[in-house]
Design a protein around this motif. Sequence first.
Motif, PDB file in Angstrom:
ATOM      1  N   LEU A  93       0.842  -1.209   0.000  1.00 42.89           N
ATOM      2  CA  LEU A  93       0.000   0.000   0.000  1.00 42.89           C
ATOM      3  C   LEU A  93       0.871   1.250   0.000  1.00 42.89           C
ATOM      4  O   LEU A  93       0.663   2.173  -0.791  1.00 42.89           O
ATOM      5  CB  LEU A  93      -0.916   0.015   1.240  1.00 42.89           C
ATOM      6  CG  LEU A  93      -2.117  -0.932   1.234  1.00 42.89           C
ATOM      7  CD1 LEU A  93      -2.790  -0.945   2.602  1.00 42.89           C
ATOM      8  CD2 LEU A  93      -3.133  -0.542   0.160  1.00 42.89           C
ATOM      9  N   ARG A 200     -11.781   2.580   3.865  1.00 47.15           N
ATOM     10  CA  ARG A 200     -10.780   1.722   3.212  1.00 47.15           C
ATOM     11  C   ARG A 200     -10.565   0.439   4.005  1.00 47.15           C
ATOM     12  O   ARG A 200     -10.743  -0.649   3.493  1.00 47.15           O
ATOM     13  CB  ARG A 200      -9.451   2.463   3.073  1.00 47.15           C
ATOM     14  CG  ARG A 200      -8.412   1.578   2.471  1.00 47.15           C
ATOM     15  CD  ARG A 200      -7.132   2.271   2.091  1.00 47.15           C
ATOM     16  NE  ARG A 200      -6.676   1.606   0.902  1.00 47.15           N
ATOM     17  CZ  ARG A 200      -6.398   2.159  -0.261  1.00 47.15           C
ATOM     18  NH1 ARG A 200      -6.458   3.452  -0.392  1.00 47.15           N
ATOM     19  NH2 ARG A 200      -6.062   1.442  -1.296  1.00 47.15           N
ATOM     20  N   GLU A 231      -7.165  -9.515   6.270  1.00 50.59           N
ATOM     21  CA  GLU A 231      -6.463  -9.945   5.062  1.00 50.59           C
ATOM     22  C   GLU A 231      -5.057 -10.445   5.388  1.00 50.59           C
ATOM     23  O   GLU A 231      -4.597 -11.432   4.805  1.00 50.59           O
ATOM     24  CB  GLU A 231      -6.400  -8.745   4.094  1.00 50.59           C
ATOM     25  CG  GLU A 231      -5.666  -8.989   2.786  1.00 50.59           C
ATOM     26  CD  GLU A 231      -5.722  -7.777   1.857  1.00 50.59           C
ATOM     27  OE1 GLU A 231      -6.251  -6.726   2.280  1.00 50.59           O
ATOM     28  OE2 GLU A 231      -5.251  -7.889   0.711  1.00 50.59           O
ATOM     29  N   SER A 292      -5.507 -12.177  -5.649  1.00 47.84           N
ATOM     30  CA  SER A 292      -4.911 -11.180  -4.762  1.00 47.84           C
ATOM     31  C   SER A 292      -4.306 -11.845  -3.526  1.00 47.84           C
ATOM     32  O   SER A 292      -3.190 -11.508  -3.117  1.00 47.84           O
ATOM     33  CB  SER A 292      -5.995 -10.183  -4.351  1.00 47.84           C
ATOM     34  OG  SER A 292      -5.592  -9.415  -3.248  1.00 47.84           O
ATOM     35  N   ALA A 322      -4.235  -5.580  -6.402  1.00 48.13           N
ATOM     36  CA  ALA A 322      -3.520  -6.665  -5.738  1.00 48.13           C
ATOM     37  C   ALA A 322      -3.825  -7.965  -6.476  1.00 48.13           C
ATOM     38  O   ALA A 322      -2.982  -8.860  -6.551  1.00 48.13           O
ATOM     39  CB  ALA A 322      -3.914  -6.770  -4.274  1.00 48.13           C
TER      40      ALA A 322
HETATM   41  N1  GUN Z   1      -6.613  -3.061   2.445  1.00 48.13           N
HETATM   42  C1  GUN Z   1      -6.723  -1.712   2.485  1.00 48.13           C
HETATM   43  N2  GUN Z   1      -6.576  -1.170   1.268  1.00 48.13           N
HETATM   44  C2  GUN Z   1      -6.366  -2.192   0.421  1.00 48.13           C
HETATM   45  C3  GUN Z   1      -6.146  -2.270  -0.991  1.00 48.13           C
HETATM   46  O1  GUN Z   1      -6.100  -1.273  -1.700  1.00 48.13           O
HETATM   47  N3  GUN Z   1      -5.963  -3.518  -1.489  1.00 48.13           N
HETATM   48  C4  GUN Z   1      -6.006  -4.631  -0.715  1.00 48.13           C
HETATM   49  N4  GUN Z   1      -5.842  -5.824  -1.283  1.00 48.13           N
HETATM   50  N5  GUN Z   1      -6.213  -4.581   0.599  1.00 48.13           N
HETATM   51  C5  GUN Z   1      -6.384  -3.376   1.166  1.00 48.13           C
END
Ligand code: GUN
Length: 432
Positions: A93, A200, A231, A292, A322
């Motif tokens: 990022l 976000r 994530e 991703s 991603a």
């Molecule tokens: N988490 C916060 N922003 C993003 C992003 O732009 N892409 C991804 N894959 N995860 C995120």
Amino acid sequence: MKAIRAAFLDFVGDPFFVPESESVRYIPDGLLVIDQGKVKDFGTFETLQEKYAGVAIASHEGKLILPGFIDIHVHYPQAEMIAAYGEQLLAWLNKYTFPTEKKFHDKDYARQIASFFLDELLRNGTTTAVVLTTIFPSSVDALFEEAQRRNMRIVAGQMLMTRNAPDFLINDAQTAYTQTREQIQKWHGNGRSLYAITPRFAITSTDEELTLAGKLKAEFPDVYVHTHLSENPQEIEFTAKLFPNSTDYLNVYEQFGLVGDRSIFAHCIHLDESAFERLSKAGAAIAFCPTSNLFLGSGLFKLGKAKSDYGIKVGLATDVGAGTSFSMLQTMSDGYKVAQLQAESLSPFKAFYLATLGAAQAIYLEDKLGSFDIGKEADFVVLDMQATPLMALRNRGGIPQDLETLAEQIFATMILGDDRAIAATYIAGECM
Ligand code: GUN
Ligand code: ZN
């Protein structure tokens, strides 16, 4: 009125719960009748040919038509930074994403990339997408304006960011609230456009901003909430530090009233049983982003657990930039491999379901999209399962006559296919 003759595949049930023999609808020689952008009639050519004898028929002989693909999580400003080397989420990022998104301050630039992005979706057979933008309101306007020029059903919203990012991507929470409110009134339900309140992720929002996001959701309950969840391990650790009163990552969003129907959470890789249970109860959706998750090394999404154990709504998503491809076929292919790594098999019918009717259900649009039921919007994709020499060799023998052969051919198509396998894409009955 017009009609299309071809082989057709769609779903009348969820193949994760209903046997494929009952959830798959396959018509080797079918007719799709379209009036004013919607499905007027659908069935075998034999039963419908007399009833529509006067209607002009376009034939896609030898091709397979499916409902248009739905990508439920993709970043349009990141198209130009796809395939950025060497980093996992947080460094990726900072190093690549934030500097790219800065450029979308300029509306002309945003329009140029939005136009490229939407055309790229269409080239790949994707007719609807849930799209992330940037913090700049004009970047949202540019996307919706370009989507309306193509009559595409797009869900999108202004990115909310108030901390832990460079100054040029930071907004003031109250300003972002006012801008989002104006955008909702301008775009939600305007033509085919729909709005998503888009923090976000927890890391880039203050308590004040998430409070205001929750306030907007309460004011406009049929607007979407769209964000990232669980994530990457460093992301999860940082989130826990920033929100010490939350019991887990999902609970951050719960505390601010952001988890319910029409909430879409991308990734959800490192969730425990309790979080899966709560997502299920809330009617929230998960965006499964296999290309991703492999590319950033984020981890393996537990699709079987989310769908079969908890009955959570799941849709497939590219998560470009991603993600490594705009193609939902390539996304299915990586989805299959992610399942293989966990000793599960993602059947081709399940994979195509997650990109069509399953995705429509995940975003509460199954009354409008996702199958050829009469009255739905006529967005669809024409697949060429013999698009390359190798695909032609693998899928010899022409259009399948039974489900078993069809399963084999669409599996080879999702593993080997990409934009070359998209013969045509239709929006509201018009070939794009
Ligand atoms: N988490 C916060 N922003 C993003 C992003 O732009 N892409 C991804 N894959 N995860 C995120
Ligand atoms: Zn994303």
